[in-house]
Each structure stands twice: as structure tokens, then as C-alpha cells.
Design a protein around this motif. Sequence first.
Motif, PDB file in Angstrom:
ATOM      1  N   HIS A   1      21.386  15.974  27.049  1.00 26.43           N
ATOM      2  CA  HIS A   1      22.647  16.348  27.682  1.00 26.43           C
ATOM      3  C   HIS A   1      23.764  15.345  27.431  1.00 26.43           C
ATOM      4  O   HIS A   1      24.925  15.727  27.370  1.00 26.43           O
ATOM      5  N   GLU A   2      23.437  14.055  27.315  1.00 26.10           N
ATOM      6  CA  GLU A   2      24.476  13.034  27.314  1.00 26.10           C
ATOM      7  C   GLU A   2      25.396  13.184  26.125  1.00 26.10           C
ATOM      8  O   GLU A   2      24.949  13.335  24.977  1.00 26.10           O
ATOM      9  N   GLN A   3      26.696  13.134  26.391  1.00 23.08           N
ATOM     10  CA  GLN A   3      27.699  13.162  25.337  1.00 23.08           C
ATOM     11  C   GLN A   3      28.267  11.764  25.155  1.00 23.08           C
ATOM     12  O   GLN A   3      28.467  11.026  26.119  1.00 23.08           O
ATOM     13  N   TYR A   4      28.518  11.430  23.893  1.00 23.13           N
ATOM     14  CA  TYR A   4      29.078  10.133  23.538  1.00 23.13           C
ATOM     15  C   TYR A   4      30.484  10.380  22.993  1.00 23.13           C
ATOM     16  O   TYR A   4      30.652  11.103  22.012  1.00 23.13           O
ATOM     17  N   PHE A   5      31.455   9.754  23.637  1.00 20.52           N
ATOM     18  CA  PHE A   5      32.849  10.006  23.304  1.00 20.52           C
ATOM     19  C   PHE A   5      33.422   8.939  22.378  1.00 20.52           C
ATOM     20  O   PHE A   5      33.068   7.763  22.455  1.00 20.52           O
TER      21      PHE A   5
ATOM     22  N   LYS B   1      26.903  23.515  26.694  1.00 20.65           N
ATOM     23  CA  LYS B   1      28.103  22.711  26.874  1.00 20.65           C
ATOM     24  C   LYS B   1      28.372  22.469  28.350  1.00 20.65           C
ATOM     25  O   LYS B   1      27.882  23.211  29.202  1.00 20.65           O
ATOM     26  N   VAL B   2      29.105  21.405  28.645  1.00 20.01           N
ATOM     27  CA  VAL B   2      29.427  21.076  30.025  1.00 20.01           C
ATOM     28  C   VAL B   2      30.865  21.463  30.336  1.00 20.01           C
ATOM     29  O   VAL B   2      31.720  21.505  29.457  1.00 20.01           O
ATOM     30  N   THR B   3      31.119  21.713  31.613  1.00 18.16           N
ATOM     31  CA  THR B   3      32.470  21.939  32.114  1.00 18.16           C
ATOM     32  C   THR B   3      32.821  20.767  33.010  1.00 18.16           C
ATOM     33  O   THR B   3      32.079  20.455  33.946  1.00 18.16           O
TER      34      THR B   3
END
Lengths: 112, 112
Positions: A99-103, B99-101
Motif C-alpha cells: 500500500h505504501e506510496q513513495y512521493f 489507489k487511495v483517496t
Amino acid sequence: DADVTQTPRNRITKTGKRIMLECSQTKGHDRMYWYRQDPGLGLRLIYYSFDVKDINKGEISDGYSVSRQAQAKFSLSLESAIPNQTALYFCATSASRAHEQYFGPGTRLTVT
Amino acid sequence: GENVEQHPSTLSVQEGDSAVIKCTYSDSASNYFPWYKQELGKGPQLIIDIRSNVGEKKDQRIAVTLNKTAKHFSLHITETQPEDSAVYFCAASLGGYQKVTFGTGTKLQVIP
């Protein structure tokens, strides 16, 4: 070196100009995302790509297009920039089964 | 689609006090709830997350609680420090690593 890089970091352009924002990642992730951040509106998803051949529209895709040139590269284009596209733009990545997103550090775009 | 509301938009606390940020979500099928911290000039970074089969999760001075019935989740920061000053985003996601909101963000200021 940063895992997710964005170029340019700052850009000022005029109404009607075409502009491309680029994102590169060295994390080996399949999934990449483009968001825009506006005060009071949070992060809104423009486009996302779950692999090189998979491109999906987000909640605010009108006026934008994307290209996934390779697993590591995801570009956002504004075909004809308008002032209300002035915002902070972020690219993000995630692994397929995480799940983790890296920006990235963001691109500040100003359209005059 | 999913809608995430976040309150308050700004929060000022004295150093050492606690801070609480609250979010609500609309889609009862959402089952993953991350919190991201965005420091000035940087992209957001995941600080804690919770899944729908858990009611509370702690990590040192931060904790997240989830009430699935009410579709509420909250971030709690205890013993706040100046370095906690940042913008915090809650988010919600459906299962299957979708995707996340994101919520609209809370700017937290910790006053020394």
C-alpha cells in the motif's frame, strides 16, 4: 540519491503553452501516480499506472495526459496550460502488492 | 467513489500537549487507512497505517484509531514536539492494493 525524482522542481509558463513534467524512480516499483496539491483541497489523483501498459484516469484528468515510457519513468503533460492548473504536482510510486506510496519532492508549476 | 473528509484544517498546540486529527470516509468497503506527513518543501511520507480488522495501532507517540461502524478514523499525537509541525493527510483505500483517496490535509503547528 533520491528514490523518486521530479524535473523540473519549479516552472513558470504562460497560458496556452505545452509543458511536460517528468518523474523517474529507482525503487523498482511497478505502480506510479501523478497528484496535484492545492491549498484546502489536499492531494487529488490525476492519472495512475499499475504497469507500463496500464494507464488509468484519476479524479481530475481533464486537461492532462500521461506517458509511461518505461517502468521507471512516468511523464505528465499539460497540452495547453491554463492558470487554474497552477499547483504543486507530485509523482508517487508503490509496489504491486503493497500500500505504501513513495512521493517525489514535487514540482511547483505556475501558469500566468 | 470514495470521499474522505478531514478536520480540522489547521491546528495549533503547545509543545508537550496532544493533537488529534479526525477523518471520515464514505465507502464502507474501504479497508486500509494510511496517514502521511508532509514537511515543508517535501513530498508526503507514510507515518502510520491501520487496516479495517484492527481498532487501534500505536507507534511511539503516534496512534491511530478506527471506528468502522461510524466510518471514522483519527490520528493522535502525544507529547508534541516542534518537529511534529507539518501537514498531515489521512487517506482511505479499498482492498487489493487499489489507489487511495486523500483527505484535504491538516496543518499542525507546535508552539515551543
